[in-house]
Design a protein around this motif. Structure first.
Motif, PDB file in Angstrom:
ATOM      1  N   TRP A 172       1.038  -1.094   0.037  1.00 25.77           N
ATOM      2  CA  TRP A 172      -0.039  -0.016   0.088  1.00 25.77           C
ATOM      3  C   TRP A 172       0.957   1.300   0.014  1.00 25.77           C
ATOM      4  O   TRP A 172       1.645   1.176   0.818  1.00 25.77           O
ATOM      5  N   ASN A 223       0.664   5.292  -0.042  1.00 24.83           N
ATOM      6  CA  ASN A 223      -0.490   6.874  -0.482  1.00 24.83           C
ATOM      7  C   ASN A 223      -1.737   6.545  -0.829  1.00 24.83           C
ATOM      8  O   ASN A 223      -2.304   7.129  -1.713  1.00 24.83           O
ATOM      9  N   GLY A 224      -2.393   5.351  -0.395  1.00 29.63           N
ATOM     10  CA  GLY A 224      -3.807   5.327  -0.770  1.00 29.63           C
ATOM     11  C   GLY A 224      -4.142   4.021  -1.898  1.00 29.63           C
ATOM     12  O   GLY A 224      -5.137   3.861  -1.986  1.00 29.63           O
ATOM     13  N   ILE A 279       0.912  13.422   8.565  1.00 32.90           N
ATOM     14  CA  ILE A 279       0.292  12.299   7.961  1.00 32.90           C
ATOM     15  C   ILE A 279      -1.158  12.631   7.588  1.00 32.90           C
ATOM     16  O   ILE A 279      -1.923  13.151   8.153  1.00 32.90           O
ATOM     17  N   ASP A 280      -1.085  12.435   6.162  1.00 28.52           N
ATOM     18  CA  ASP A 280      -2.468  12.727   5.576  1.00 28.52           C
ATOM     19  C   ASP A 280      -3.696  11.741   5.575  1.00 28.52           C
ATOM     20  O   ASP A 280      -4.854  12.013   5.211  1.00 28.52           O
ATOM     21  N   TYR A 281      -3.621  10.896   6.536  1.00 25.48           N
ATOM     22  CA  TYR A 281      -4.546   9.945   6.744  1.00 25.48           C
ATOM     23  C   TYR A 281      -5.004   9.801   7.924  1.00 25.48           C
ATOM     24  O   TYR A 281      -4.012  10.232   9.009  1.00 25.48           O
ATOM     25  N   THR A 282      -6.333   9.512   8.423  1.00 21.64           N
ATOM     26  CA  THR A 282      -6.631   9.513   9.881  1.00 21.64           C
ATOM     27  C   THR A 282      -6.533   8.057  10.482  1.00 21.64           C
ATOM     28  O   THR A 282      -6.164   7.305   9.587  1.00 21.64           O
ATOM     29  N   ASP A 317      -8.676   6.039  11.359  1.00 20.73           N
ATOM     30  CA  ASP A 317      -9.581   5.040  10.753  1.00 20.73           C
ATOM     31  C   ASP A 317      -9.127   4.595   9.205  1.00 20.73           C
ATOM     32  O   ASP A 317      -8.823   3.393   9.039  1.00 20.73           O
ATOM     33  N   GLN A 318      -8.349   5.488   8.602  1.00 24.66           N
ATOM     34  CA  GLN A 318      -8.182   5.448   7.326  1.00 24.66           C
ATOM     35  C   GLN A 318      -6.753   4.315   7.250  1.00 24.66           C
ATOM     36  O   GLN A 318      -6.709   3.461   6.359  1.00 24.66           O
ATOM     37  N   LEU A 319      -5.964   4.658   8.204  1.00 21.99           N
ATOM     38  CA  LEU A 319      -4.618   4.103   8.249  1.00 21.99           C
ATOM     39  C   LEU A 319      -4.703   2.567   8.685  1.00 21.99           C
ATOM     40  O   LEU A 319      -4.615   1.622   7.992  1.00 21.99           O
ATOM     41  N   ASP A 367      -7.861   0.812   8.073  1.00 22.21           N
ATOM     42  CA  ASP A 367      -8.460   0.510   6.857  1.00 22.21           C
ATOM     43  C   ASP A 367      -7.351   0.014   5.746  1.00 22.21           C
ATOM     44  O   ASP A 367      -7.481  -1.126   4.911  1.00 22.21           O
ATOM     45  N   ALA A 368      -6.436   0.940   5.878  1.00 25.10           N
ATOM     46  CA  ALA A 368      -5.208   0.606   4.716  1.00 25.10           C
ATOM     47  C   ALA A 368      -4.632  -0.797   5.119  1.00 25.10           C
ATOM     48  O   ALA A 368      -4.223  -1.514   4.245  1.00 25.10           O
TER      49      ALA A 368
END
Ligand code: PMP
Length: 305
Positions: A9, A11-12, A71-74, A76-78, A80-81
């Motif tokens: 993974w 950057n998204g 870090i551009d991700y919350t 929760d997003q991390l 989920d990643a």
């Protein structure tokens, strides 16, 4: 060599393992500007689960915060990643390595103009601390990070230069791991593990003020011990207590719960895994292996079929 998996993974997005490359002039290569995590996913009779995912990704966010790294991700997003890459690769049990670093931009010391890159990889990985009958370890001649030099609560890549010195010296002298003292000469931790010892039925571990990482396995063992009614003390500990304790063990994501047989060739009690270590080892593995209820919700289920 690392056993590779199909996807990483970045950057998204999921990209092929071989494409996860950076330029040699990236800031991190020169100045160690990375923060990272190590997480395990285990298999249970009913499926697979990632151990304490949220706590690990929260620690990553805090490590980045200490180093002023956006870090551009919350959270929760991390999380989920991580689930996304583990499920895409379909490998469990596995070790998961999220990392954020300062990439290609400026080459001065200040990282602020170099972009932050986030990657998450996972791969199969077995036992980390060698020795089925217990580990023979030494006290390192290297100290752990002194306060106000490198923050030990940040799990930063650069901290592992100190860890490498500890680990290589141990290897060179025929030990499986080294335990560092802090800058005042008190017990700190291993190159990649927290340290516990047992004396007269009391479980001791070194506090955060002695330059240790706030290990998530350490926390899990403290939770399990309290629940089992074992008295727990977080206290500054002198080196020689290790020589005269009844039991000692390391904890860590890689090390899990690893019992120590000797320190500096001095046998710890009779060298065998003692009753409190055995009980905590069992309680830990019962949960991660799904043989006991996951009463603290430590496992995040993943589908790896
Ligand atoms: N201390 C150090 C220096 C480590 O590298 C690690 C491994 N992350 C630990 C302690 C144990 O931490 P955890 O249980 O969160 O893996």
């Amino acid at each position: 060599p690392i056993e590779t998996t199909p996807n990483i993974w970045h950057n998204g997005q999921l990209i092929p393992w071989e494409k996860a490359q950076i330029h040699v002039m990236s800031h991190v290569i020169h100045y160690g500007s990375s923060v990272f995590e190590g997480i395990r996913a285990y298999t249970q009779p009913t499926g697979a689960g990632i151990f304490r995912l949220r706590e690990h990704m929260q620690r990553l966010i805090y490590s980045a915060k200490i180093y002023r790294m956006p870090i551009d991700y919350t959270l929760d997003q991390l999380c989920d990643a991580v689930i996304n890459v583990v499920e895409a690769n379909g490998v469990a049990p596995c070790y998961i390595r999220p990392i954020a670093f300062r990439g290609y931009g400026e080459i001065g010391v200040s990282p602020l103009k170099s972009p932050v890159e986030v990657y998450i990889a996972n791969f199969p990985w077995g036992k980390y601390v060698a020795g089925n009958d217990g580990a023979d370890v030494c006290i390192s001649s290297w100290n752990r990070l002194a306060p106000n030099t490198m923050p030990s609560l940040a799990k930063a890549g650069a901290n592992y230069m100190n860890s490498q010195l500890i680990r290589m010296e141990a290897d060179a002298n025929g030990y499986v791991e080294g335990i560092a003292l802090d800058r005042n000469g008190y017990l700190s931790e291993g190159s990649g593990e927290n340290l516990f010892l047992v004396r007269d039925g009391v479980l001791y571990t070194t506090p955060l003020a002695n330059s240790v990482l706030n290990g998530i396995t350490r926390d899990s063992i403290l939770v399990l011990a309290r629940q089992m009614g074992i008295p727990v003390v977080e206290q500054t500990l002198p080196r020689e207590l290790l020589y005269i304790c009844d039991e000692a063990f390391f904890t860590g994501t890689a090390a899990e719960v690893s019992h120590l047989r000797s320190v500096d060739r001095i046998m710890i009690a009779d060298g065998k895994m003692g009753p409190i270590t055995t009980a905590l080892h069992k309680a830990f593995f019962d949960i991660v292996n799904g043989n006991a209820p996951d009463r603290y919700n430590w496992l995040t289920p993943v589908t790896v079929a």
